[in-house]
Design an enzyme around this catalytic site. Sequence first.
Site, PDB file in Angstrom:
ATOM      1  N   CYS A 230       2.404  -4.837   6.948  1.00 42.28           N
ATOM      2  CA  CYS A 230       2.184  -4.662   5.607  1.00 42.28           C
ATOM      3  C   CYS A 230       3.526  -4.002   4.902  1.00 42.28           C
ATOM      4  CB  CYS A 230       0.808  -3.752   5.605  1.00 42.28           C
ATOM      5  SG  CYS A 230      -0.585  -4.380   5.664  1.00 42.28           S
TER       6      CYS A 230
ATOM      7  N   HIS B 205       0.801  -1.152  -0.200  1.00 48.32           N
ATOM      8  CA  HIS B 205       0.114   0.039  -0.039  1.00 48.32           C
ATOM      9  C   HIS B 205       1.076   1.236   0.108  1.00 48.32           C
ATOM     10  CE1 HIS B 205       0.648   0.880   4.111  1.00 48.32           C
ATOM     11  NE2 HIS B 205       0.501  -0.284   4.398  1.00 48.32           N
TER      12      HIS B 205
END
Length: 540
Positions: free
Chosen positions: A458, A439
Site C-alpha cells: 500500500c 492511507h
Amino acid sequence: MASLSLLGSSALAYETVMVNGVEATRILIAPPRTELATSIRDGLRAAMAEAAPGSREQADADRLYYFYGARHFEPLWLTKTDDGIAFSDAAEEIVALFREAHLEGLEPSDYLTEGLDLATADTPDAFAALEAEFSAAILRYANDAYSGRLDPRTVSDFVDVAPKSVDEAELFAAVAEASDPAAVLMGYHPTHPEFVALRELLADHYAGEIEDLPKIGDGKLIKIGMTDLRVPMLRERMDVPLAPGGDPAIYDEALAAAVEAFQAEMGLNPDGVVGPATVAAINGAGGASRADIVANMERWRWMPEDLGAFNVFVNIPEFRLDVNRDGQSVWGTRVIVGTAENQTPLFSDNIRHVVTNPYWNVPSSILRAEIFPQVARNPNYIASQNMELLYQGNAIDPWMVDWSRASPSMFRVRQKPGTSNALGQVKFLFPNSHDVYLHDTNAPYLFERSMRALSHGCVRVQDPFGFAEALLEFEPDITVASLETTLGGSERWFNMDRHVPVHLAYFTLRVGDDGTVRSFADLYGHNERVIEMLGLDAER
C-alpha cells in the site's frame, strides 16, 4: 461489420441472404480492376487463410482484406509511372517518418523491413506483397506509438496494465484520406507533456548535445570521512576539486557540502549522505542515457490517454504523490511504497471512498508469511497487536484453536481501529484486485528517510488530511472537518460523489517545466527489465 463503415467507402455493396432460415447480410467485394489489384486480392486471401483462427493476425488480415476490397484492391502506397511502379507521395512521406522512428523512441528497422525494398519487386505478386507489407508496417508503427512495443504485463506480475489497441479501420481510413498521412501516424504518439519533454531530451542526445556519462554504481552509504572507490567520480560530477594532499577516495566535507546542495535542489533529504536515491539523481542529472529515456517513454505509452483533468498521480520511484488539476500539480506530499518483495503494483483506477478509523484487513500473503507463524507459537500475539481473529466472519479466541491442525486459509485477521493501527486514522479506497490503497500511518518518522520502499504494497501518505482537503475539493458533502469529527470512534465510510482517477505509475526520469531532469532509483527493476526487453542494453 459496424467497424467497416468507418472506411467511408461506397465501394462495398451488401445483399440480404437466408442462412438456415435466418436473414443475414453479406458483403459483396467489388472485383479488381487491374492485374496488380488481382494480385493484392489473392495475397490478402492467402494471409487470411494462413492466419490462426481467432488470432490477432487473422483479425488484421480480415480488416486489410475488406479495406482493400472497398478500393477494388487497388494499391494505396504504390503508383504506376512511366518508369514502372514507384512509391506514392504519401508512401514516401511515411517512409521518411519510419527512418526517423528512433527520435520517437522506436526502432526504424521494425518498419523498414526487407519486404519494403521496392528494388527487389518485379512482378505483380511481388508488388502486391510489398503493398500489404507497407500497410502492415503502418499498423505496427501506430500500435507501437500508441501503446508501446511491449505488453506491459510481460514486464512483471506487478504491472497490471492492459495494452491499448488501435482501431485498424479508423487508422486506415484516416491515412487513406489524409493529405498528410505521416501526420496522422504522428498523432498516435502520447501527448502527455512529460512524454513530449522526454522526446525532446532524446533528440538532444542524438544531436550530440548530451553525453552519456558513465554511471556511478550502487554500494553502501557514503558518509563524511569514509573511503569509497566511487568518490573520485562523485567529485567529478559535483565539480569539487581535491584539496592539496588529499586522498581522492575519501569523502570529505567539501564534497559532502556539494552533495547536500544537490540533494536540496532535487527534493531529496539534504543530509550529505550518498545513498541509492542520491546516486540515481546524480546519474540522471546530466540528461540520463538514451536507454533510460526510451524505457521511460515506453511506460508513458502504457498510461491512459486521458489521465483526467483532476487526478491523483503516485510516482513510485519518486516516493511522491501529486494532486493534479489541468496538468499542473496543485498539492503534493511524500509517500512510502512497497518493498522489493512486496511491491506496489502499477495500475490506474478511481478513488471512490474515504474511510476514517479504518480496520486493517491483513492480506492473505501477510497472514500466511508473518501473522500465522507468530500466533501459532503464541496465541496472545493477536491481542497484543490489537487484532481480531475471524473464522467464518465471526471473531474467535485464538486460544480456542488447535494450531497444530489449522491453516491460514481457514481464517482472516484484521487490526482494530486505534493509535496502533497500521493504517493510521484514514484510508482512501479504489477497489482493486491487489487490495492496495492510500492511507495514513502510525509510523510517521519513516517519511524522513530518502529511500522509502518500506510497506507491504500500500501507499502511505505523509499528510493524509492535507491530501483529503485537496482530494475532496469538489465534494459537496464531505470535508476534512466532517472527517475529523469521526476520529477516535468506530470505522466510518464516506462515499465520494465524484470518483477521482488515481494512477500508480513508475517513472525513473521526470522532466520539470524548466527542463530539469530528475532521476530516481529503479526500485523494482522495471526500468532495467524494459531496457532488456527492448534490446537497449548496448546503449547503456
